[in-house]
Structure formats: structure tokens, C-alpha cells
Design a protein around this motif. Structure first.
Motif, short mmCIF file in Angstrom:
data_model
loop_
_atom_site.label_atom_id
_atom_site.label_comp_id
_atom_site.label_asym_id
_atom_site.label_seq_id
_atom_site.Cartn_x
_atom_site.Cartn_y
_atom_site.Cartn_z
N THR A 9 0.77 -1.28 0.03
CA THR A 9 -0.02 0.11 -0.07
C THR A 9 0.79 1.18 0.14
N THR A 10 1.90 1.26 0.97
CA THR A 10 2.84 2.58 1.07
C THR A 10 3.52 2.61 -0.41
N ASP A 31 15.74 0.66 4.32
CA ASP A 31 16.59 1.63 5.18
C ASP A 31 16.70 1.19 6.51
P1 GDP Z 1 0.91 -4.07 2.97
O1 GDP Z 1 0.21 -4.56 4.05
O2 GDP Z 1 1.71 -4.77 2.22
O3 GDP Z 1 0.08 -2.99 2.28
O4 GDP Z 1 2.06 -2.94 3.64
P2 GDP Z 1 2.12 -1.46 4.11
O5 GDP Z 1 2.11 -0.57 3.02
O6 GDP Z 1 0.77 -1.09 4.98
O7 GDP Z 1 3.16 -1.29 5.05
C1 GDP Z 1 3.39 -2.04 6.11
C2 GDP Z 1 4.25 -1.26 6.91
O8 GDP Z 1 5.60 -1.02 6.68
C3 GDP Z 1 3.71 0.29 7.10
O9 GDP Z 1 3.77 0.59 8.55
C4 GDP Z 1 4.65 1.15 6.35
O10 GDP Z 1 4.80 2.45 6.95
C5 GDP Z 1 6.03 0.22 6.64
N1 GDP Z 1 6.78 0.57 5.46
C6 GDP Z 1 6.60 0.38 4.09
N2 GDP Z 1 7.54 0.59 3.13
C7 GDP Z 1 8.71 0.98 3.93
C8 GDP Z 1 9.99 1.43 3.81
O11 GDP Z 1 10.40 1.34 2.68
N3 GDP Z 1 10.64 1.70 4.76
C9 GDP Z 1 10.19 1.55 6.06
N4 GDP Z 1 10.87 1.98 7.03
N5 GDP Z 1 8.86 1.37 6.33
C10 GDP Z 1 8.12 1.05 5.21
#
Ligand code: GDP
Ligand code: MG
Length: 434
Positions: free
Chosen positions: A108-109, A242
């Protein structure tokens, strides 16, 4: 042990070894094989690769100025680049992108980051929420879309992804880049496969990116295979670079799905998205952050080694001819007198007198220079070169500077008689002796 860890251990051991003999190489190759095979890299490919390393280390004449360690490290690097790609440059044109991956991988992010990436490059972007299994998925993407000023589409409580995509595409007719976020699972299952197939059928994505996080190890290979069978993966995005993860799973993922690494997530913020670049990514994977300069040095030396001797100016005094001449002087004790007779009082006398030990040292120093350095002493005005040569030859910077000093003395003498054909003829007769 994940790929990166095994690989870094092997590389560190190789780079720490004092001598590179067959035993060291075979041990290195065994560890490399273990690491690569456990990452699902094709066994035949691994076998031919380690064979090339052994041949290079034992049979090939390495280019001058390159240590076996650097040469082999460079080979490993290039091999990984073949698998993972050198760099990624996405085409900036209208397209549809689908993101798939496990729960929490960062889909999602990353969807939102990608939308911003294209919008920043002049293409209007839209985000469709097709995560129909996580309750707050809709709000999460909607919030991010607002934050980056990108159009958002979703239908609350709708479970039919085909309907969502269909309506979404209608709403976003004028958007140039449309990105679709999908459901994740903690384990791959039939329902997810069905859902993804329905999305792909309706959405017809140009790119299907698998999102994995940098901590994912070997299991990334299995994930990639499963998603690839379900929808066909065209690229891999590694998030959370990161953090402490080094992205070792990416190798498993790209070899299993025959895809490339594309984008990297490097933080939670919307602009924390980078394009994959092998120097940074593979360098980190190997545990050698400055791989760029190593690769540059080795490749320069390889290129130089291909220059034919005819291209070299034989008559010119450079470090190549300098060594030959020192050796000649040493072999010909009486030469000192001859040179004295010729009025060449400025000969590096101490070189002749100190003899063997200095020659051995000078030989090592000159051997650690690249071909262009040996042919053009002006290059050694760069301090970093002196440091490198001292390190490579097991001497110190003072020794290298001493050699340069002696060289300059001889150069002066050379220049003095440059236009005297007779002297030159005699000199070259003596010098050839070595
Ligand atoms: P999804 O379940 O695959 O949709 O994952 P999300 O997009 O909800 O991300 C899960 C968590 O990982 C969230 O708290 C994001 O902020 C964090 N996150 C995603 N990409 C990154 C990244 O590149 N670096 C960091 N530090 N956190 C990330
Ligand atoms: Mg999500």
C-alpha cells in the motif's frame, strides 16, 4: 542463513585472506555455491560461475595492478549484476501497474509512492484499492492519496475486485498512470490467487510488481514463484531498505520469477523511493559499500591489459622502462662510472647502492600500478592513487614517494640528454641489458 549473509561471509573471508591459493578459492567457491543454491539460483549457472572463478584465479594471468581478491570480487559482482540487472530506468509513459505481495510487505505504501513518482514526472496518477480483505485498507490508501494529491478510487465493503477495477478504470479514464493495490496474505492461498487473476483479467496491467521487504530471505524465492505462476511477475520491489535488511531475498525472487529488481523503498515517507542500481544494492549485499571504485579499478586494468605493446612508446621514460633500467644499472656495477663519465652525476646513486631490497620493493610498487599509471607518471599526482598503490604493494606511501623521487631524478637526466642522439643510443644499449 540467507543469501546475503552467506555471501558476505564468504567475501569477507576471501578479502581477509593473506594468500589466495587453490585451497582458499575452492573454499570460497563452496560457500558461494551454498549461498547461491539456497537462494534458488540455477545449479548449472552456479557451477559454471564457480568454475570460471577457479580458472581465473589459477590459470589466467591477472591484469597488472589488480589483486586476485579484487579480481574475484569483481567477478562475483558482475555475475550478480547479470542476474539482478545493472540499473532500472522505467519508461515515463502511461501505464497500469499492479502490486502484489505478502501482508505487511509494503504494497500500500509503495503504491502511493509510485503514484507520486509518476505524477512528479508529469503523468497524472490514480490509485485503486483492491485490497478487499484488510478492513482499514481503503482508508489507508485514501489517506495516502490525499497526502500526495493523487486521485483515489475504492468501494467500501465491496468484495468483488472485478467490479472495483471496472468502476475504477471508468472513473480514472483521464489518468495516465493507474496503480492498483491488492490484498496480501500471511500465507499464499487459493482465494488470493483467484482474486489476483480476476484483477489482472479486468485491469490488464503493463507491470506486475512483487513487493518484498528487505528482511525477506530465501522464502522470497517461493513467494516469487507462487505469484509468478498466478499472475506473471515483471519486476520486484524491495522495501524497507532503510532498515537492517540487506535485500538478499531479491536474488531469490528474481531468479525464481525471472524478473528484475526495479524500485527500492527506503523509508516510510512518500518520497522514500529509489530506482534500483547495482552499485549501491549489490555493493551492500556483498558488504562492500565502495564497490564502485573497486569495479572501476579492475575494469580499467582489464581494458589496459588489452593495449598492445606496440601502442606503448618504447623510447619514453616511464615506470615500465624505469624498472628495467634500474635493474640494468644494478647488474652493471661499472655503469656507475660510465654514467659518471657521461656527466650524469644525478643518477639515483642510492638505488644502485642499496641494491636488491630496494629493487624488490620498487618492483612490487610498480607492479601495483595500472598500465596507464606506469606510462604516465603525472597520474601519480593524485594522492588516492599513491594510497592505493602503497596498499596494493604492501609498502607504504613514503616508499611510493621515494620511488617517484628517484624516477624524477632519472627523468631529469633523460630530458637533459633528450636531444643528444649519441648519448641516447649508448644509453639505450646499456639499459636494454636488464
Ligand atoms: P502492505 O500490507 O503490503 O500493504 O504493507 P503497508 O504498505 O501497509 O506497509 C506495512 C508497514 O511498513 C507500514 O507501517 C509502512 O509504513 C511500512 N513501510 C513500507 N515501506 C517501507 C519502507 O521502505 N521503509 C520503512 N521503514 N517502512 C516501510
Ligand atoms: Mg496493504
Amino acid at each position: 542463513m540467507d543469501f546475503g549473509e552467506g555471501l558476505r561471509k564468504a567475501i569477507a573471508k576471501l578479502r581477509g585472506a593473506t594468500i589466495i591459493d587453490l585451497k582458499t578459492i575452492r573454499e570460497f567457491n563452496r560457500e558461494l555455491q551454498r549461498a547461491m543454491i539456497s537462494s534458488d539460483v540455477d545449479i548449472a549457472l552456479v557451477a559454471s560461475f564457480t568454475k570460471r572463478i577457479e580458472d581465473a584465479a589459477t590459470k589466467e594471468k591477472l591484469p597488472d595492478g589488480v589483486t586476485p581478491k579484487d579480481y574475484i570480487t569483481n567477478m562475483v559482482y558482475e555475475e550478480l549484476v547479470k542476474l539482478m540487472g545493472r540499473s532500472y530506468e522505467p519508461e515515463i509513459r502511461p501505464k497500469r501497474v499492479l502490486l502484489v505481495g505478502m501482508y505487511g510487505s509494503g504494497k500500500t505504501t509503495t503504491s502511493a509512492k509510485l503514484a507520486k513518482f509518476y505524477q512528479d514526472r508529469g503523468l497524472s496518477a490514480g490509485l485503486i484499492c483492491c485490497d478487499v480483505s484488510r478492513p482499514a485498507a481503503y482508508e489507508q490508501l485514501e489517506t495516502l492519496a490525499k497526502q500526495i494529491n493523487v486521485q483515489f478510487f475504492g468501494i467500501r465493503d465491496e468484495k468483488d475486485v472485478r467490479k472495483i477495477v471496472k468502476d475504477g478504470l471508468k472513473t480514472m479514464k483521464d489518468r495516465k498512470v493507474i496503480i492498483c493495490d491488492s490484498s496480501g496474505r500471511s500465507a499464499f492461498d487459493r482465494q488470493l490467487v483467484q482474486e489476483l487473476k480476476q484483477i489482472t483479467g479486468e485491469f490488464a496491467p503493463d507491470e506486475k510488481f512483487l513487493v518484498i521487504n528487505a528482511d525477506t530471505g530465501q522464502v522470497a524465492g517461493k513467494q516469487a514463484r507462487e505469484f509468478d505462476e498466478a499472475v506473471g511477475i515483471s519486476g520486484v520491489i524491495v522495501t524497507k531498505m532503510d532498515g537492517s535488511g540487506k535485500g538478499g531475498g531479491a536474488l531469490s525472487a528474481v531468479s525464481s520469477a525471472n524478473a528484475r529488481v526495479t524500485f527500492l523503498g527506503v523509508g516510510e515517507k512518500m518520497n522514500a523511493l529509489e530506482l534500483y542500481n547495482s552499485e549501491k544494492f549489490v555493493g551492500r549485499l556483498l558488504g562492500i559499500p565502495d564497490i564502485e571504485s573497486l569495479v572501476k579499478n579492475v575494469n580499467e586494468a582489464i581494458k589496459e591489459a588489452k593495449i598492445s605493446p606496440e601502442e606503448m612508446n618504447a623510447e619514453k621514460l616511464n615506470f615500465d622502462t624505469f624498472y628495467t633500467q634500474l635493474k640494468a644499472m644494478k647488474n652493471m656495477g661499472p655503469m656507475k662510472n660510465m654514467l659518471g663519465m657521461l656527466g650524469m652525476a644525478d643518477v639515483p646513486k642510492n638505488v644502485v647502492e642499496e641494491g636488491e631490497s630496494k629493487l624488490v620493493k620498487y618492483k612490487a610498487i610498480i607492479g601495483s600500478m595500472t598500465k596507464s599509471e606506469r606510462q604516465d607518471e603525472r597520474l601519480l599526482k593524485e594522492h588516492s592513487r599513491i594510497t592505493r598503490i602503497a596498499k596494493g604493494s604492501g609498502t607504504n606511501e613514503k616508499d611510493v614517494r621515494m620511488l617517484i623521487g628517484d624516477f624524477n631524478k632519472m627523468k631529469k637526466m633523460y630530458d637533459m640528454f633528450k636531444n643528444d642522439r649519441n648519448v641516447k643510443k649508448n644509453m639505450s644499449k646499456f639499459m636494454k641489458f636488464g
